[in-house]
Design a protein around this motif. Structure first.
Motif, PDB file in Angstrom:
ATOM      1  N   VAL A 110       0.866  -1.182   0.000  1.00  0.00           N
ATOM      2  CA  VAL A 110       0.000   0.000   0.000  1.00  0.00           C
ATOM      3  C   VAL A 110       0.900   1.227   0.000  1.00  0.00           C
ATOM      4  O   VAL A 110       1.784   1.346   0.847  1.00  0.00           O
ATOM      5  CB  VAL A 110      -0.940   0.045   1.221  1.00  0.00           C
ATOM      6  N   ILE A 111       0.668   2.138  -0.952  1.00  0.00           N
ATOM      7  CA  ILE A 111       1.436   3.381  -0.992  1.00  0.00           C
ATOM      8  C   ILE A 111       0.781   4.368  -0.025  1.00  0.00           C
ATOM      9  O   ILE A 111      -0.341   4.812  -0.251  1.00  0.00           O
ATOM     10  CB  ILE A 111       1.472   3.969  -2.414  1.00  0.00           C
ATOM     11  N   SER A 112       1.477   4.696   1.056  1.00  0.00           N
ATOM     12  CA  SER A 112       0.952   5.641   2.041  1.00  0.00           C
ATOM     13  C   SER A 112       1.144   7.069   1.539  1.00  0.00           C
ATOM     14  O   SER A 112       1.827   7.298   0.535  1.00  0.00           O
ATOM     15  CB  SER A 112       1.681   5.458   3.377  1.00  0.00           C
ATOM     16  N   TRP A 113       0.552   8.026   2.264  1.00  0.00           N
ATOM     17  CA  TRP A 113       0.704   9.415   1.829  1.00  0.00           C
ATOM     18  C   TRP A 113       2.153   9.871   1.967  1.00  0.00           C
ATOM     19  O   TRP A 113       2.644  10.687   1.173  1.00  0.00           O
ATOM     20  CB  TRP A 113      -0.232  10.332   2.619  1.00  0.00           C
ATOM     21  N   LYS A 114       2.883   9.313   2.936  1.00  0.00           N
ATOM     22  CA  LYS A 114       4.302   9.665   3.077  1.00  0.00           C
ATOM     23  C   LYS A 114       5.112   9.109   1.911  1.00  0.00           C
ATOM     24  O   LYS A 114       5.982   9.792   1.367  1.00  0.00           O
ATOM     25  CB  LYS A 114       4.841   9.130   4.399  1.00  0.00           C
ATOM     26  N   GLU A 115       4.828   7.859   1.530  1.00  0.00           N
ATOM     27  CA  GLU A 115       5.539   7.262   0.407  1.00  0.00           C
ATOM     28  C   GLU A 115       5.172   7.955  -0.899  1.00  0.00           C
ATOM     29  O   GLU A 115       5.991   8.031  -1.824  1.00  0.00           O
ATOM     30  CB  GLU A 115       5.226   5.769   0.326  1.00  0.00           C
ATOM     31  N   SER A 116       3.939   8.484  -0.959  1.00  0.00           N
ATOM     32  CA  SER A 116       3.521   9.170  -2.179  1.00  0.00           C
ATOM     33  C   SER A 116       4.295  10.470  -2.391  1.00  0.00           C
ATOM     34  O   SER A 116       4.452  10.924  -3.527  1.00  0.00           O
ATOM     35  CB  SER A 116       2.020   9.466  -2.137  1.00  0.00           C
ATOM     36  N   LEU A 117       4.787  11.081  -1.299  1.00  0.00           N
ATOM     37  CA  LEU A 117       5.576  12.306  -1.433  1.00  0.00           C
ATOM     38  C   LEU A 117       6.867  12.016  -2.198  1.00  0.00           C
ATOM     39  O   LEU A 117       7.245  12.761  -3.110  1.00  0.00           O
ATOM     40  CB  LEU A 117       5.887  12.893  -0.057  1.00  0.00           C
ATOM     41  N   ALA A 118       7.550  10.923  -1.821  1.00  0.00           N
ATOM     42  CA  ALA A 118       8.776  10.551  -2.516  1.00  0.00           C
ATOM     43  C   ALA A 118       8.479  10.131  -3.948  1.00  0.00           C
ATOM     44  O   ALA A 118       9.226  10.481  -4.882  1.00  0.00           O
ATOM     45  CB  ALA A 118       9.481   9.419  -1.767  1.00  0.00           C
ATOM     46  N   LEU A 119       7.383   9.403  -4.141  1.00  0.00           N
ATOM     47  CA  LEU A 119       7.009   8.958  -5.477  1.00  0.00           C
ATOM     48  C   LEU A 119       6.668  10.150  -6.366  1.00  0.00           C
ATOM     49  O   LEU A 119       7.107  10.228  -7.520  1.00  0.00           O
ATOM     50  CB  LEU A 119       5.824   8.000  -5.394  1.00  0.00           C
ATOM     51  N   GLY A 120       5.881  11.097  -5.830  1.00  0.00           N
ATOM     52  CA  GLY A 120       5.528  12.287  -6.594  1.00  0.00           C
ATOM     53  C   GLY A 120       6.749  13.111  -6.956  1.00  0.00           C
ATOM     54  O   GLY A 120       6.861  13.629  -8.071  1.00  0.00           O
TER      55      GLY A 120
END
Length: 200
Positions: free
Chosen positions: A117-127
């Motif tokens: 599951v991509i969390s909102w914290k992980e989405s920051l790095a992904l974005g």
């Protein structure tokens, strides 16, 4: 306004997002709506400011030279994207928890805790990783005179759609040629945008 270039640029900017969505889907890794929207917001911010930078740079050269320079930059980035996809074709997936720098180099490693599951914290790095790939292209697009506002809006919308659709489609497919060749398609599309801006 060059609507064709706006749409083509937005699509090219989000082919990586579509490929990432497909890849995560095939890995059964979910990208909930909040992380997806955060990725789109980061992409929009990067797109807008990079295009504004391109518009600022053209103040120091003629409009014709600015359009030509911007188009050539887009073409060069397209060629670089194609070359990068060829060089990374033999790369192997990391099994251990990746660092931020590894995520920036390869966004598919964004699921750092491997909980699918991509969390909102992980989405920051992904974005951030997906946005950094588009900054130079955004500068080139801004230099050609493409609307920064509309390009940003359409890029954000397509980011949400491409990641969401890619993730859903990926879960239903064992393998996909698009996930493997999204960088190639993005490179080709960027080259076409540059040629279009030169010829019109």
């Amino acid at each position: 306004m060059h609507w064709i270039s706006v749409i083509m640029f937005a699509v090219a900017s989000n082919l990586d997002n579509l490929g990432i969505g497909l890849s995560f889907g095939m890995k059964r890794t979910r990208i909930p709506w909040l992380p997806n929207i955060l990725i789109a917001c980061i992409t929009m911010i990067g797109t807008y400011f990079s295009m504004r930078m391109g518009e600022w740079l053209v103040q120091f050269i003629s409009s014709d030279m600015a359009n030509l320079s911007g188009a050539l930059v887009i073409i060069l980035i397209g060629i670089w994207t194609l070359w990068g996809s060829i060089r990374s074709s033999d790369s192997k997936e990391e099994l251990e928890a990746p660092t931020l720098s590894e995520v920036l180099r390869n966004p598919i490693h964004a699921d750092q805790d491997h909980n699918q599951v991509i969390s909102w914290k992980e989405s920051l790095a992904l974005g951030l990783a997906l946005t950094l790939n588009n900054i130079a292209t955004g500068i080139g697009a801004g230099a050609t005179g493409i609307s920064a506002l509309w390009t940003t809006v359409i890029t954000g919308i397509l980011s949400v759609l491409f990641i969401g659709v890619g993730s859903n489609v990926g879960r239903r497919m064992a393998r996909t040629w698009f996930g493997r060749y999204s960088n190639v398609l993005a490179g080709i599309l960027l080259c076409l945008i540059g040629l279009y801006e030169i010829l019109i």
